[in-house]
Design a protein around this motif. Sequence first.
Motif, PDB file in Angstrom:
ATOM      1  N   THR A  19       0.802  -1.126   0.130  1.00 36.11           N
ATOM      2  CA  THR A  19      -0.092  -0.259  -0.049  1.00 36.11           C
ATOM      3  C   THR A  19       0.939   1.171   0.051  1.00 36.11           C
ATOM      4  OG1 THR A  19      -0.084  -0.232   2.269  1.00 36.11           O
ATOM      5  CG2 THR A  19      -1.846  -1.146   1.400  1.00 36.11           C
ATOM      6  N   LYS A  20       0.128   2.385  -0.287  1.00 40.97           N
ATOM      7  CA  LYS A  20       1.057   3.524  -0.706  1.00 40.97           C
ATOM      8  C   LYS A  20       1.707   4.092   0.800  1.00 40.97           C
ATOM      9  CE  LYS A  20       0.435   8.546  -1.908  1.00 40.97           C
ATOM     10  NZ  LYS A  20      -0.548   9.543  -2.195  1.00 40.97           N
ATOM     11  N   HIS A  21       1.026   3.828   2.020  1.00 35.51           N
ATOM     12  CA  HIS A  21       1.630   4.597   2.993  1.00 35.51           C
ATOM     13  C   HIS A  21       2.418   3.403   4.101  1.00 35.51           C
ATOM     14  CE1 HIS A  21       0.398   8.412   2.492  1.00 35.51           C
ATOM     15  NE2 HIS A  21      -0.991   7.947   2.182  1.00 35.51           N
ATOM     16  N   GLU A  22       1.842   2.118   3.818  1.00 40.74           N
ATOM     17  CA  GLU A  22       2.485   1.008   4.947  1.00 40.74           C
ATOM     18  C   GLU A  22       3.643   0.375   4.049  1.00 40.74           C
ATOM     19  OE1 GLU A  22      -1.086   2.402   6.437  1.00 40.74           O
ATOM     20  OE2 GLU A  22      -0.944   1.487   4.414  1.00 40.74           O
ATOM     21  N   GLY A  23       3.580   0.597   2.673  1.00 38.85           N
ATOM     22  CA  GLY A  23       4.589  -0.141   2.004  1.00 38.85           C
ATOM     23  C   GLY A  23       4.342  -1.731   1.874  1.00 38.85           C
ATOM     24  N   PHE A  24       5.448  -2.505   1.725  1.00 42.03           N
ATOM     25  CA  PHE A  24       5.278  -3.945   1.682  1.00 42.03           C
ATOM     26  C   PHE A  24       5.133  -4.553   2.861  1.00 42.03           C
ATOM     27  CE2 PHE A  24       6.755  -8.177   1.381  1.00 42.03           C
ATOM     28  CZ  PHE A  24       6.426  -8.480   0.374  1.00 42.03           C
ATOM     29  N   LYS A  25       4.101  -5.313   3.205  1.00 41.85           N
ATOM     30  CA  LYS A  25       3.786  -5.581   4.641  1.00 41.85           C
ATOM     31  C   LYS A  25       3.366  -7.172   4.329  1.00 41.85           C
ATOM     32  CE  LYS A  25       4.370  -2.460   7.199  1.00 41.85           C
ATOM     33  NZ  LYS A  25       5.389  -2.179   8.124  1.00 41.85           N
ATOM     34  N   TRP A  26       4.083  -8.243   5.052  1.00 34.79           N
ATOM     35  CA  TRP A  26       3.837  -9.608   4.895  1.00 34.79           C
ATOM     36  C   TRP A  26       2.341  -9.851   5.729  1.00 34.79           C
ATOM     37  CZ3 TRP A  26       5.586 -13.078   1.960  1.00 34.79           C
ATOM     38  CH2 TRP A  26       6.927 -13.032   1.221  1.00 34.79           C
ATOM     39  N   VAL A  27       1.520 -10.619   5.018  1.00 32.30           N
ATOM     40  CA  VAL A  27       0.342 -10.810   6.024  1.00 32.30           C
ATOM     41  C   VAL A  27       0.268 -12.549   6.379  1.00 32.30           C
ATOM     42  CG1 VAL A  27      -2.485 -11.390   5.675  1.00 32.30           C
ATOM     43  CG2 VAL A  27      -1.020  -9.597   4.493  1.00 32.30           C
ATOM     44  N   LYS A  28       0.831 -13.401   5.576  1.00 33.76           N
ATOM     45  CA  LYS A  28       1.151 -14.729   5.697  1.00 33.76           C
ATOM     46  C   LYS A  28       2.530 -14.979   5.120  1.00 33.76           C
ATOM     47  CE  LYS A  28      -3.856 -16.247   5.777  1.00 33.76           C
ATOM     48  NZ  LYS A  28      -4.723 -17.146   5.001  1.00 33.76           N
ATOM     49  N   ARG A  29       3.227 -15.704   6.014  1.00 35.43           N
ATOM     50  CA  ARG A  29       4.479 -16.059   5.617  1.00 35.43           C
ATOM     51  C   ARG A  29       5.164 -17.224   6.405  1.00 35.43           C
ATOM     52  NH1 ARG A  29       9.942 -12.288   6.262  1.00 35.43           N
ATOM     53  NH2 ARG A  29      11.367 -13.240   4.610  1.00 35.43           N
ATOM     54  N   LYS A  30       5.717 -17.975   5.667  1.00 34.68           N
ATOM     55  CA  LYS A  30       6.503 -19.232   6.466  1.00 34.68           C
ATOM     56  C   LYS A  30       8.117 -18.876   6.578  1.00 34.68           C
ATOM     57  CE  LYS A  30       7.516 -21.654   1.844  1.00 34.68           C
ATOM     58  NZ  LYS A  30       6.676 -20.581   1.174  1.00 34.68           N
ATOM     59  N   LEU A  31       8.438 -19.425   7.739  1.00 30.46           N
ATOM     60  CA  LEU A  31       9.959 -19.166   8.007  1.00 30.46           C
ATOM     61  C   LEU A  31      10.490 -20.375   8.266  1.00 30.46           C
ATOM     62  CD1 LEU A  31       9.222 -16.101  10.383  1.00 30.46           C
ATOM     63  CD2 LEU A  31       9.995 -15.930   8.165  1.00 30.46           C
ATOM     64  N   PHE A  32      11.902 -20.664   7.757  1.00 26.72           N
ATOM     65  CA  PHE A  32      12.643 -22.016   7.942  1.00 26.72           C
ATOM     66  C   PHE A  32      13.308 -21.862   9.260  1.00 26.72           C
ATOM     67  CE2 PHE A  32      15.445 -18.962   5.745  1.00 26.72           C
ATOM     68  CZ  PHE A  32      16.844 -19.049   6.389  1.00 26.72           C
ATOM     69  N   PHE A  33      13.307 -20.598  10.134  1.00 30.07           N
ATOM     70  CA  PHE A  33      13.706 -20.537  11.360  1.00 30.07           C
ATOM     71  C   PHE A  33      12.854 -20.227  12.481  1.00 30.07           C
ATOM     72  CE2 PHE A  33      14.076 -16.479   9.201  1.00 30.07           C
ATOM     73  CZ  PHE A  33      13.549 -15.769  10.062  1.00 30.07           C
ATOM     74  N   HIS A  34      13.196 -20.464  13.721  1.00 31.01           N
ATOM     75  CA  HIS A  34      12.110 -20.068  14.866  1.00 31.01           C
ATOM     76  C   HIS A  34      12.529 -18.553  15.125  1.00 31.01           C
ATOM     77  CE1 HIS A  34      10.575 -24.077  15.176  1.00 31.01           C
ATOM     78  NE2 HIS A  34      11.959 -24.508  15.165  1.00 31.01           N
TER      79      HIS A  34
END
Length: 273
Positions: free
Chosen positions: A253-268
Amino acid sequence: MTIVVTVKINDGIVLAADSATTFSDNDGNVIKIYNTANKVFNLVKGLPIGLLTWGAGGVGAASIATLTKDLRRRLAGEDPSHIDWKLPVDYTIEAVASRVKEFFHDELYAAQAPSPNFFLGFKVCGYSAGAALPELWDFRIVGDKAIGPVLARGQDSSGPNWDGEYEAMDRLILGIGTKFKPFLKEQGADDQQAEEVTSAAVRALSVPVTIPAMPIKDAIELATFMVETTIRFVGFNMRAATVGEPVEVAAITKHEGFKWVKRKLFFHQDINP
């Protein structure tokens, strides 16, 4: 196969993808599927620029995920040997898409013998510097050809786009499946007739699922639904489940920029904050 989705509205653009990556033998038989591939990227951290990829999982010995991070270093000005790649303050998404083409095709893919069966696609999306609305650019490597970058959705265009595994969304949103045009040809239609009838069918049967003023939260839910539905559709087909969970989703979005909503991570996160 995979499914990548964008939903572009006035308030931003949503990127979503599944996590499956498929390995096949020389005869095209599926021998292994991993559901841990990364297909959604923030192309330059801190800037409203995203990247979706589908098709081949790598170029040469390196994965697309690793290569994309190499490109990210260049665009951020963190690669001393390519300092001229740092994005200027007045960057455009078109220029970023051209850099994607230059990096993946001109530099990496062109250095090896092209394969007629090779396919790799990219969607570069986000906000140009100072722009009020986002845009979407499409670039593909098909065999020995580079196609694009081409503008898939300009700032004044809104709606969903999907690539990879087409059948589920083609049937659900467009009203016809991928076999419709070949069926017409089997019934005696020539290429022009088949194209005209297919276009007419889509105009008559397609279902609009967005309006430009749709809130970003609803665009996120739509993109997630499109990926999840494709995963279920493929999962119940009598075939290998080449589209799989988990689903990754990001919003720009214009003001928030790139934001993750759902994401998998390979680390804890508790040991790697």
